[in-house]
Scaffold this motif. Structure first.
Motif, PDB file in Angstrom:
ATOM      1  N   PHE A 108       1.039  -1.130   0.242  1.00 45.27           N
ATOM      2  CA  PHE A 108       0.028   0.072  -0.087  1.00 45.27           C
ATOM      3  C   PHE A 108       0.719   1.251  -0.076  1.00 45.27           C
ATOM      4  O   PHE A 108       0.701   2.208  -0.505  1.00 45.27           O
ATOM      5  N   ALA A 109       1.932   1.150   0.720  1.00 42.61           N
ATOM      6  CA  ALA A 109       2.801   2.463   0.833  1.00 42.61           C
ATOM      7  C   ALA A 109       3.367   2.739  -0.549  1.00 42.61           C
ATOM      8  O   ALA A 109       3.738   4.056  -0.977  1.00 42.61           O
ATOM      9  N   ALA A 110       3.821   1.601  -1.393  1.00 42.21           N
ATOM     10  CA  ALA A 110       4.289   1.699  -2.809  1.00 42.21           C
ATOM     11  C   ALA A 110       3.173   2.484  -3.489  1.00 42.21           C
ATOM     12  O   ALA A 110       3.594   2.780  -4.946  1.00 42.21           O
ATOM     13  N   GLN A 111       2.041   2.750  -3.306  1.00 48.48           N
ATOM     14  CA  GLN A 111       1.058   3.371  -4.068  1.00 48.48           C
ATOM     15  C   GLN A 111       0.761   4.677  -3.744  1.00 48.48           C
ATOM     16  O   GLN A 111      -0.014   5.578  -4.049  1.00 48.48           O
ATOM     17  N   ALA A 112       2.097   5.480  -2.770  1.00 54.51           N
ATOM     18  CA  ALA A 112       1.808   6.836  -2.479  1.00 54.51           C
ATOM     19  C   ALA A 112       1.915   7.551  -3.645  1.00 54.51           C
ATOM     20  O   ALA A 112       1.116   8.609  -3.808  1.00 54.51           O
ATOM     21  N   HIS A 113       2.358   7.184  -4.897  1.00 54.55           N
ATOM     22  CA  HIS A 113       2.269   8.220  -6.014  1.00 54.55           C
ATOM     23  C   HIS A 113       1.107   8.512  -6.581  1.00 54.55           C
ATOM     24  O   HIS A 113       0.799   9.387  -7.430  1.00 54.55           O
ATOM     25  N   ARG A 114       0.031   7.498  -6.157  1.00 51.34           N
ATOM     26  CA  ARG A 114      -1.416   7.921  -6.728  1.00 51.34           C
ATOM     27  C   ARG A 114      -2.084   8.505  -5.419  1.00 51.34           C
ATOM     28  O   ARG A 114      -3.324   8.753  -5.422  1.00 51.34           O
ATOM     29  N   GLY A 115      -1.425   9.091  -4.411  1.00 50.04           N
ATOM     30  CA  GLY A 115      -2.106   9.702  -3.426  1.00 50.04           C
ATOM     31  C   GLY A 115      -2.551   8.843  -2.179  1.00 50.04           C
ATOM     32  O   GLY A 115      -3.199   9.315  -1.461  1.00 50.04           O
ATOM     33  N   ILE A 116      -2.219   7.518  -2.226  1.00 48.17           N
ATOM     34  CA  ILE A 116      -2.693   6.558  -1.167  1.00 48.17           C
ATOM     35  C   ILE A 116      -1.724   6.880  -0.001  1.00 48.17           C
ATOM     36  O   ILE A 116      -0.517   6.879   0.040  1.00 48.17           O
ATOM     37  N   THR A 117      -2.598   6.944   1.305  1.00 46.46           N
ATOM     38  CA  THR A 117      -1.606   7.022   2.338  1.00 46.46           C
ATOM     39  C   THR A 117      -1.980   6.152   3.317  1.00 46.46           C
ATOM     40  O   THR A 117      -2.958   5.467   3.255  1.00 46.46           O
ATOM     41  N   VAL A 118      -1.003   5.697   4.041  1.00 44.14           N
ATOM     42  CA  VAL A 118      -1.018   4.385   5.030  1.00 44.14           C
ATOM     43  C   VAL A 118      -0.670   5.140   6.439  1.00 44.14           C
ATOM     44  O   VAL A 118       0.380   5.710   6.782  1.00 44.14           O
ATOM     45  N   THR A 119      -1.742   4.848   7.203  1.00 40.61           N
ATOM     46  CA  THR A 119      -1.709   5.320   8.724  1.00 40.61           C
ATOM     47  C   THR A 119      -1.378   4.181   9.631  1.00 40.61           C
ATOM     48  O   THR A 119      -2.176   3.307   9.562  1.00 40.61           O
ATOM     49  N   GLU A 120      -0.577   4.239  10.727  1.00 41.68           N
ATOM     50  CA  GLU A 120      -0.120   3.314  11.888  1.00 41.68           C
ATOM     51  C   GLU A 120      -0.900   3.583  12.845  1.00 41.68           C
ATOM     52  O   GLU A 120      -0.607   4.852  13.409  1.00 41.68           O
ATOM     53  N   VAL A 121      -1.494   2.729  13.519  1.00 42.42           N
ATOM     54  CA  VAL A 121      -1.931   3.064  14.992  1.00 42.42           C
ATOM     55  C   VAL A 121      -1.634   1.722  15.717  1.00 42.42           C
ATOM     56  O   VAL A 121      -1.585   0.676  15.264  1.00 42.42           O
ATOM     57  N   ASP A 122      -1.626   1.920  17.201  1.00 44.34           N
ATOM     58  CA  ASP A 122      -1.462   1.041  17.767  1.00 44.34           C
ATOM     59  C   ASP A 122      -2.568  -0.137  17.889  1.00 44.34           C
ATOM     60  O   ASP A 122      -3.650   0.111  17.604  1.00 44.34           O
TER      61      ASP A 122
END
Length: 340
Positions: A108-122
């Motif tokens: 998912f992080a590799a899709q950042a060029h498409r504006g995809i964001t990945v959020t980490e939480v506990d």
């Protein structure tokens, strides 16, 4: 040689590294060795492996509680997660657990060029954050320390918010009884708790999620008529989960065709009780609270454990041990002796 759950395992004392590499039973290993013998003498033909692939596919479905026609096959978890990541719309927001295994988060992080964001939480907070995101991707059991996601809370939150869920069952399937037919996608690699050779993985796809899954590695093996889709256009993929298949690593799936039916035929509650009781006994005798997981992360120098004849992993600054079918109380005692 150890005998456990009706199978023989040529596993050394102190082997507690199943979260990294599972040890096959002699039946599984012999089946692969026999296949290598056929390979070296040119005795096999490509079509000979179709049956073993279908056997492993169906058995994986039984282990997680889904029909076999929902299951696609591949070689690694990350390859299969990429089919999901590629199907996300531009700008999608993905929620993952902090310190999640990167085969789950990196596609998912590799899709950042498409504006995809990945959020980490506990991990404990993950269900409460579902509604803020467009997809949740999380391991059922965390690789680093064996922590288990609250599946009931996650399911309730996802269904209430209409947010799709991808679950990685790599560190769960094989020891933890699970029914994951509610999830949009369930992925797992086979070379750990599923006791198969490295190179076999599966992705269960819920019918509602099929249109959001992209066959980015479309190939002949995914054809509706597999042996008639080797040459030429048009694109003609299978209309069920097989349309997302990656061409199989034959020997890996052959081993899986023996390993997964064996595991699917065991009493899952008995397997879980065996594995968790050993892990929790270790924790209790170390003065730590039980955690209800087959995986334990310890504040210990992995080199110290190695010197005591223990094969363990080193993950996230701790020594990681895992208890599977073939482990016994003697392995617990060996760890305790290492701690002095």
């Amino acid at each position: 040689m150890r005998t456990a759950f009706g199978a023989d395992f040529d596993v050394p004392d102190g082997y507690l590294n199943t979260p990294s590499i599972g040890i096959p039973s002699t039946e599984i290993a012999d089946a692969v060795a026999e296949a290598v013998g056929r390979w070296r003498t040119g005795a096999d033909r490509p079509g000979d492996f179709d049956e073993v692939v279908e056997t492993s596919r169906a058995a994986f479905g039984r282990l997680i509680g889904v029909p076999g026609d929902r299951v696609a096959i591949g070689a690694t978890a990350s390859q299969l997660v990429a089919l999901v990541a590629s199907g996300l719309p531009d700008g999608a927001r993905v929620l993952v657990a902090r310190r999640e295994f990167t085969s789950v988060s990196f596609p998912f992080a590799a899709q950042a060029h498409r504006g995809i964001t990945v959020t980490e939480v506990d991990l404990p907070a993950l269900p409460s954050r579902v509604a803020e995101h467009d997809l949740v991707a999380v391991s059922v059991v965390q690789s680093a320390d064996g922590a288990r996601v609250d599946l009931d809370a996650l399911r309730a939150a996802a269904e209430a918010a209409g947010v799709p869920v991808l679950l990685d069952a790599t560190q769960a399937a094989g020891w933890l009884p699970v029914r994951l037919d509610w999830a949009d996608w369930v992925v797992a690699a086979g070379y750990k708790w599923l006791l198969a050779p490295r190179g076999a993985a599966w992705l269960a796809i819920h019918p509602r999620a099929a249109e959001r899954t992209v066959p980015v590695a479309a190939n002949w093996y995914a054809g509706g008529e597999r042996w008639q889709s080797i040459y030429g256009l048009p694109l003609r993929l299978a209309d069920d989960a097989r349309g997302f298949d990656l061409s199989p690593a034959w020997l890996a799936h052959l081993g899986a065709s023996v390993a997964l039916p064996y595991l699917a035929g065991l009493d899952p509650d008995a397997v879980a009780a065996h594995c968790v009781n050993l892990a929790d006994t270790l924790l209790t005798r170390l003065g730590l609270p039980p955690r209800g997981s087959a995986i334990v992360a310890l504040d210990a120098d992995p080199a110290r454990l190695e010197a005591a004849g223990i094969v363990a992993g080193a993950r996230a600054g701790k020594a990681r041990v895992g208890f599977h079918l073939y482990n016994t109380l003697s392995d617990v005692e060996r760890v305790l002796t290492a701690f002095g």
